[in-house]
Design an enzyme around this catalytic site. Sequence first.
Site, mmCIF file in Angstrom:
data_model
loop_
_atom_site.group_PDB
_atom_site.id
_atom_site.type_symbol
_atom_site.label_atom_id
_atom_site.label_comp_id
_atom_site.label_asym_id
_atom_site.label_seq_id
_atom_site.Cartn_x
_atom_site.Cartn_y
_atom_site.Cartn_z
ATOM 1 N N LYS A 273 0.847 -1.196 0.000
ATOM 2 C CA LYS A 273 0.000 0.000 0.000
ATOM 3 C C LYS A 273 0.882 1.246 0.000
ATOM 4 C CE LYS A 273 -3.997 1.924 2.505
ATOM 5 N NZ LYS A 273 -4.964 1.710 3.603
ATOM 6 N N SER B 215 -9.820 1.784 2.501
ATOM 7 C CA SER B 215 -8.987 2.581 1.629
ATOM 8 C C SER B 215 -7.935 1.762 0.863
ATOM 9 C CB SER B 215 -8.266 3.656 2.459
ATOM 10 O OG SER B 215 -7.388 3.088 3.393
ATOM 11 N N SER C 235 -9.994 -0.442 6.604
ATOM 12 C CA SER C 235 -9.411 -0.336 5.267
ATOM 13 C C SER C 235 -8.869 -1.623 4.694
ATOM 14 C CB SER C 235 -8.280 0.687 5.276
ATOM 15 O OG SER C 235 -8.828 1.942 5.111
HETATM 16 N N1 GLN Z 1 -13.219 4.127 6.265
HETATM 17 C C1 GLN Z 1 -12.474 4.452 7.438
HETATM 18 C C2 GLN Z 1 -12.044 5.899 7.381
HETATM 19 O O1 GLN Z 1 -12.310 6.539 6.453
HETATM 20 C C3 GLN Z 1 -11.316 3.534 7.620
HETATM 21 C C4 GLN Z 1 -10.133 3.855 6.813
HETATM 22 C C5 GLN Z 1 -8.898 3.093 7.198
HETATM 23 O O2 GLN Z 1 -8.965 2.062 7.861
HETATM 24 N N2 GLN Z 1 -7.744 3.611 6.809
HETATM 25 O O3 GLN Z 1 -11.443 6.401 8.274
#
Ligand code: GLN
Length: 445
Positions: free
Chosen positions: A49, A126, A151
């Site tokens: 990532k 994400s 994410s």
């Molecule tokens: N959807 C969550 C957020 O927007 C989780 C994102 C993540 O785990 N990086 O914060």
Amino acid sequence: MIRETKKVLEECKKIQEEYFYFTAICEEEALLQAETANDPLRGLFVSVKDCLCVKGVESAAGSRILKGYQPLFDATVIKRLKDAGAIIIGKTAQDEFGFGSFNTNVGLNVPIPKNPLDRERVTGGSSGGGAGLTRKASFNHVAITESTGGSIESPAAFCGVIGFCPTYGRVSRYGLISYADSLDKIGIMSKKVSEIKPVLEMISGYDQKDATSLRAEVDFTAKTGKFKIGIIKESLTKGVGAEIRKKVQWCINKLKDNGHTVEEVSLPITFAYGIPAYYIISTSEASSNLARFCGLRYGNKTFNVYFAEIRSQHFNEESKRRIILGTFARMAGYRDAYYIKATKVRTKIIQEYKQLFQKYDVLISPTMPVVAPKFSEVKKMTPLENYLMDILTVGPNLAGIPHASIPIGKVNNLPVGLMANTDHLQEGKLLEFLQIIEDLGDDSP
Ligand code: GLN
């Protein structure tokens, strides 16, 4: 390994043309590593990532503000993988700094990755690039990704792969471009359960460069046999698609047929307060973390003007929203009312899970309330509707417990994920359970 690596890189480029899973394909580095690749992870190709630092390869957490940044060092995870002979093939797409559940909040001018099963749909976020690639890659591959509040799980569920997130502190965060330090965890995506353990063993364990790194023993063997399973009641009510609930029910029946016990359990505090607590803690920490990105470290009198200009031009809308929200929540005078209170709620949530783990080996729920939506549907959602999509994943993330999403069949040809959670440091038990789910096969109606 060189010939094989070249073939893999060609396939990556081809996938990239249609799906945009990479922010960078690191050809030179991969070929160099291929020459020296040794045991025990020889022949494993790893995508990373974008928020994890890889030496000499642009690492920008999906953001334009970090464009061109090439770290002079490897994150601990990357170093350990390289030392074990794994070949890093590229950096994968994400929501800017991890801010999103669909991978549509990408950095300015960054392409949006497309769902491997239907290009009109999102990958989830994400870590969308890592999940899509895991699904598409025909070669021996795992994706190293990160979760703050879901994410890893969301994109794994939407793309039909396994997303595994270990206990907070199990894997060193050194070299991770932080979203929210008290929540960030590095994990693994794969097609098969058996692919996770060797990689997890390699990346887990104490690291003196990360103050929150755990000194726990790295041993992921478990022999639970018959599982005592809790199905989380709140996850099967309103808001979760009927077809998804049906899939989970199918799974429960199969588990019972195989001699496991399944009982309904409840997590009232987690479901009532998880989302607000998560978004207060995560945006507060994010706003503090993002303060360092200003285009220049030390400046003259015009620093404030320059700083504001760079930040307004290069952060996307969602990052700006979170900076404002988070800065407000930790302002003098509001700190106790919001940030501190949210951390107290988190403690209550941890206690709630802990209590259930006294009686149950594993807690399950669907991973996401919906299957991968279309881009056009996500566009219509308000920020709050976006945040509510994390209702099922914020709990284990706030509690810092190991959890994973695993495919359990499809609805209208789109994958559905089951999420499983175990107590702190029980990754071995979680892997054992995932294997049981994988072995159920996919003959669901
Ligand atoms: N959807 C969550 C957020 O927007 C989780 C994102 C993540 O785990 N990086 O914060």
